[in-house]
Design an enzyme around this catalytic site. Structure first.
Site, PDB file in Angstrom:
ATOM      1  N   ASP A 133     -42.426 -16.182 -54.784  1.00 44.62           N
ATOM      2  CA  ASP A 133     -43.167 -17.428 -54.628  1.00 44.62           C
ATOM      3  C   ASP A 133     -42.289 -18.443 -53.903  1.00 44.62           C
ATOM      4  O   ASP A 133     -41.062 -18.337 -53.899  1.00 44.62           O
ATOM      5  CB  ASP A 133     -43.621 -17.971 -55.979  1.00 44.62           C
ATOM      6  N   GLU A 155     -41.120 -18.267 -60.068  1.00 47.14           N
ATOM      7  CA  GLU A 155     -39.812 -18.902 -60.263  1.00 47.14           C
ATOM      8  C   GLU A 155     -39.843 -20.373 -59.840  1.00 47.14           C
ATOM      9  O   GLU A 155     -39.234 -21.210 -60.481  1.00 47.14           O
ATOM     10  CB  GLU A 155     -38.742 -18.143 -59.460  1.00 47.14           C
ATOM     11  N   GLU A 156     -40.541 -20.684 -58.766  1.00 48.55           N
ATOM     12  CA  GLU A 156     -40.484 -22.035 -58.212  1.00 48.55           C
ATOM     13  C   GLU A 156     -41.218 -23.076 -59.053  1.00 48.55           C
ATOM     14  O   GLU A 156     -40.951 -24.259 -58.945  1.00 48.55           O
ATOM     15  CB  GLU A 156     -41.049 -22.060 -56.778  1.00 48.55           C
ATOM     16  N   ASP A 172     -34.918 -18.352 -49.372  1.00 50.46           N
ATOM     17  CA  ASP A 172     -35.165 -18.554 -50.803  1.00 50.46           C
ATOM     18  C   ASP A 172     -36.582 -18.107 -51.129  1.00 50.46           C
ATOM     19  O   ASP A 172     -37.499 -18.899 -51.135  1.00 50.46           O
ATOM     20  CB  ASP A 172     -34.958 -20.014 -51.181  1.00 50.46           C
ATOM     21  N   HIS A 179     -37.366 -13.438 -56.213  1.00 48.72           N
ATOM     22  CA  HIS A 179     -38.700 -14.004 -56.453  1.00 48.72           C
ATOM     23  C   HIS A 179     -39.420 -14.147 -55.125  1.00 48.72           C
ATOM     24  O   HIS A 179     -38.804 -14.288 -54.071  1.00 48.72           O
ATOM     25  CB  HIS A 179     -38.637 -15.326 -57.226  1.00 48.72           C
TER      26      HIS A 179
END
Length: 157
Positions: A92, A155-156, A121, A90
């Site tokens: 974001d 995702e976040e 991340d 991901h």
């Protein structure tokens, strides 16, 4: 893995090291914190769309087929088999607080680390998967399954 195979991989990674680190830094420099808007072209904000565009453009430059699914997510594909294997990343990142020692989107680099929002991340791993595909392609590997790198954009949140 035999020693000759491991040595080949290590040599290849060493040859690509600067390209990999440069790509991680470029991606980390993109502020891809979600923005809430009603703009259909940028469902999660312009920054996330810019991060997706960067990854898809790099994928194309490295010779892979890419697809942008209306800035909700994208794919980079290697191989053309009917069945596929998905590798998920991901682009974001969570919002930034005031506790950073370095600017979060500067992508400050020391000898062994890149410091920035999303470096681990999940922007660094997204670049790692892209270079895995590049390695396999450069070795002439012909996968039995199409390998798809999915690039998520929300995702976040």
């Amino acid at each position: 893995m035999s020693n000759p195979e491991r040595k080949h991989i290590e040599q290849w990674v060493e040859l690509e090291r600067e390209n990999i680190l440069k790509d991680v830094q470029q991606l980390v420099r993109i502020n891809s914190v979600r923005e809430y808007s009603d703009t259909p072209d940028y469902p999660y904000g312009k920054g996330i769309a810019q991060a997706l565009d960067f990854m898809l453009r790099r994928g194309e430059e490295l010779g892979f087929k890419t697809e942008n699914l209306q800035n909700h997510c994208g794919t980079i594909s290697f191989g053309s088999a009917k069945e596929s294997i998905g590798l998920f990343s991901h682009l974001d990142v969570v919002s930034v607080d005031d506790h950073w020692l370095f600017p979060p989107f500067e992508a400050y680099r020391t000898k062994d680390f890149i410091v920035g929002r999303g470096a681990t991340d999940n922007k660094g791993p997204a670049i790692a998967v892209l270079y895995l595909l590049k390695y396999l392609s450069s070795c002439g590997y012909s996968p039995r399954h199409q390998i798809l790198q999915y690039l998520g954009c929300n995702e976040e949140s």
